[in-house]
Design an enzyme around this catalytic site. Structure first.
Site, PDB file in Angstrom:
ATOM      1  N   ASP A 191       0.812  -1.211   0.000  1.00 43.82           N
ATOM      2  CA  ASP A 191       0.000   0.000   0.000  1.00 43.82           C
ATOM      3  C   ASP A 191       0.844   1.259   0.000  1.00 43.82           C
ATOM      4  O   ASP A 191       0.483   2.261  -0.606  1.00 43.82           O
ATOM      5  CB  ASP A 191      -0.904   0.045   1.252  1.00 43.82           C
ATOM      6  CG  ASP A 191      -1.861  -1.138   1.341  1.00 43.82           C
ATOM      7  OD1 ASP A 191      -1.907  -1.939   0.380  1.00 43.82           O
ATOM      8  OD2 ASP A 191      -2.546  -1.255   2.374  1.00 43.82           O
ATOM      9  N   ASP A 232      -2.341   5.384  -3.077  1.00 45.08           N
ATOM     10  CA  ASP A 232      -1.761   4.179  -2.469  1.00 45.08           C
ATOM     11  C   ASP A 232      -1.195   3.354  -3.621  1.00 45.08           C
ATOM     12  O   ASP A 232      -1.839   3.209  -4.672  1.00 45.08           O
ATOM     13  CB  ASP A 232      -2.836   3.338  -1.766  1.00 45.08           C
ATOM     14  CG  ASP A 232      -3.156   3.826  -0.357  1.00 45.08           C
ATOM     15  OD1 ASP A 232      -2.762   4.967  -0.013  1.00 45.08           O
ATOM     16  OD2 ASP A 232      -3.813   3.069   0.384  1.00 45.08           O
ATOM     17  N   HIS A 234      -7.704  -0.154  -3.751  1.00 47.78           N
ATOM     18  CA  HIS A 234      -6.696  -1.158  -4.087  1.00 47.78           C
ATOM     19  C   HIS A 234      -7.221  -2.095  -5.182  1.00 47.78           C
ATOM     20  O   HIS A 234      -8.240  -2.754  -5.003  1.00 47.78           O
ATOM     21  CB  HIS A 234      -6.217  -1.935  -2.862  1.00 47.78           C
ATOM     22  CG  HIS A 234      -5.663  -1.004  -1.814  1.00 47.78           C
ATOM     23  ND1 HIS A 234      -5.491  -1.363  -0.509  1.00 47.78           N
ATOM     24  CD2 HIS A 234      -5.253   0.296  -1.897  1.00 47.78           C
ATOM     25  CE1 HIS A 234      -4.994  -0.335   0.179  1.00 47.78           C
ATOM     26  NE2 HIS A 234      -4.850   0.687  -0.642  1.00 47.78           N
ATOM     27  N   ASP A 236      -5.920  -4.814  -6.391  1.00 49.08           N
ATOM     28  CA  ASP A 236      -5.422  -6.186  -6.467  1.00 49.08           C
ATOM     29  C   ASP A 236      -6.352  -7.256  -5.892  1.00 49.08           C
ATOM     30  O   ASP A 236      -5.941  -8.393  -5.708  1.00 49.08           O
ATOM     31  CB  ASP A 236      -3.995  -6.295  -5.903  1.00 49.08           C
ATOM     32  CG  ASP A 236      -3.829  -5.648  -4.551  1.00 49.08           C
ATOM     33  OD1 ASP A 236      -4.808  -5.112  -4.012  1.00 49.08           O
ATOM     34  OD2 ASP A 236      -2.700  -5.672  -4.024  1.00 49.08           O
ATOM     35  N   CYS A 291      -0.815  -7.873  -0.971  1.00 50.98           N
ATOM     36  CA  CYS A 291      -0.796  -6.721  -0.061  1.00 50.98           C
ATOM     37  C   CYS A 291       0.349  -6.785   0.943  1.00 50.98           C
ATOM     38  O   CYS A 291       0.935  -5.763   1.301  1.00 50.98           O
ATOM     39  CB  CYS A 291      -2.085  -6.663   0.743  1.00 50.98           C
ATOM     40  SG  CYS A 291      -3.553  -6.339  -0.211  1.00 50.98           S
TER      41      CYS A 291
HETATM   42  O1  DAV Z   1     -12.184  -6.191  -1.545  1.00 49.02           O
HETATM   43  O2  DAV Z   1     -11.049  -5.064  -2.955  1.00 49.02           O
HETATM   44  C1  DAV Z   1      -8.871  -5.110  -1.179  1.00 49.02           C
HETATM   45  C2  DAV Z   1      -8.039  -4.596  -0.067  1.00 49.02           C
HETATM   46  C3  DAV Z   1      -6.623  -4.669  -0.352  1.00 49.02           C
HETATM   47  N1  DAV Z   1      -5.864  -3.908   0.635  1.00 49.02           N
HETATM   48  C4  DAV Z   1     -11.237  -5.490  -1.821  1.00 49.02           C
HETATM   49  C5  DAV Z   1     -10.284  -5.110  -0.746  1.00 49.02           C
END
Ligand code: DAV
Length: 373
Positions: free
Chosen positions: A128, A206, A255, A257, A357
């Site tokens: 992040d 991020d 995010h 990913d 992550c």
């Molecule tokens: O459900 O997209 C991803 C969180 C990654 N830090 C999601 C949460």
């Protein structure tokens, strides 16, 4: 004196020293992994409640975060997550990867810019906070006040990487005043467009909203990454890169990913709920929908949806780290010709991330290439 060995230098001791072998060099999410930073759970705390959390925390967790704001996360859960991180480290080392860890910094210590006061979160998710592109490492200007000083946990590593020849820079230190947030944010009505809680007052981003495909850097706008931040990255990287913005069917983006995950050149894993249409830049790629997550409802997930099951880590174009209890994901990878390596990580998942992550791939073998249309 060997400057690489020196942890702390007085200002008058510093002499520029650039080796010719940068320890930072990573162009993709799949080239053979040589060195990786794995996060730590030390001193993990609930952040103070703030409006910027509402659009991204699971709705059933808002009350918990308001109640326990500034308190430590439950010790037994932190311990279980730490043990899984140790297992993950052993697996990575067994696969020949050099593993580095951040230095714990106090997370419960209040800090202030003058305009506001906060306490910290954790140093569990290097993905992040730091963006690696080629031999450059960029400290992200993160939008959450609780993550303002998070990169300090990585400073000993960043100094070492710099001395090895890596580029080290940081986004403009944000002010994070109320002007950076839509303080009236509410859930948009059914059918209304996604509403993001960050404004365009100043650049924030991020790194986890970015994915590296060689010369193409794919990014989504999110509740922490604004257009101003994306433009800052674009200009920072310069003409060797194309920073390309994609948008998905995600009402609460933070995010990228757990939405798309590149596995190898021409192979893409997608979240079937969020990616109804694969962006045209992936023309000619094999696309596989991630199997539905199997995490039971009773398992606490403080900061993520169950689609965190997609948050895998590629060690090269074949080997992939997958959560040990995620049988459907393991089977999918086997059927697709990959070599899944199972690792227990469900307790770590509770804190908002999985293998992608929890890591920052600082060095992968490989050169700068183009992969996208
Ligand atoms: O459900 O997209 C991803 C969180 C990654 N830090 C999601 C949460």
């Amino acid at each position: 004196m060997n400057i690489l060995m020196s942890e702390t230098l007085r200002p008058d001791e510093y002499t520029p020293h650039v080796s010719r072998s940068s320890k930072v060099s990573s162009h993709t999410e799949w080239d053979p992994l040589e060195e990786v930073i794995v996060g730590i759970m030390d001193d993990a705390h609930f952040p103070p409640w703030h409006s910027s959390l509402a659009p991204v925390l699971p709705t059933n967790q808002h009350g918990t975060f308001q109640k326990y704001a500034g308190h430590a996360f439950p010790a037994d859960q932190v311990k279980a997550a730490s043990e899984e991180l140790e297992e993950f480290v052993r697996i990575l080392e067994g696969e020949g990867v050099t593993v580095r860890r951040p230095e714990p910094i106090p997370q419960s210590q209040p800090y202030s810019t003058g305009a506001w006061t906060s306490t910290g979160l954790y140093a569990a998710m290097p993905r992040d906070a730091l963006l690696v592109v080629g031999d450059q490492i960029i400290e992200c200007p993160m939008a959450w006040r609780s993550r303002y000083y998070e990169t300090l946990a990585y400073r000993p590593l960043l100094k070492e990487y710099f001395h090895s020849g890596a580029g080290w820079t940081a986004g403009p230190k944000p002010e994070l005043t109320d002007a950076q947030y839509d303080l009236d944010w509410t859930e948009p009505a059914e059918g209304e467009p996604t509403r993001l809680v960050v404004t365009e007052f100043e650049p924030t981003f991020d790194a986890a909203d970015f994915l590296r495909f060689g010369r193409d850097i794919v990014v989504q706008k999110s509740n922490v990454t604004n257009e101003f931040g994306i433009e800052w990255v674009r200009r920072c990287l310069g003409d060797d890169y194309r920073v390309r913005v994609v948008e998905f069917d995600d009402p609460h983006p933070m995010h990228i990913d757990a939405t798309i995950a590149p596995l190898a050149p021409g192979k893409l894993l997608i979240n079937p709920e969020r990616v109804p249409d694969v962006p045209s830049m992936f023309k000619g790629w094999d696309v596989m929908a991630a199997p539905a997550p199997v995490i039971p409802d009773s398992h606490p997930l403080y900061m993520t949806s169950k689609w965190i099951n997609m948050n895998i880590l590629m060690l090269d174009e074949k080997r992939v780290i997958v959560e040990a209890q995620d049988e459907p994901m393991i089977q999918m990878f086997k059927n697709w010709g990959f070599t899944p390596i199972p690792c227990n990580f469900r307790n770590f998942n509770s804190f908002g991330g999985s293998f992608h992550c929890a890591t920052l791939d600082v060095r992968r073998t490989g050169t700068l290439e183009s992969y996208l249309d």
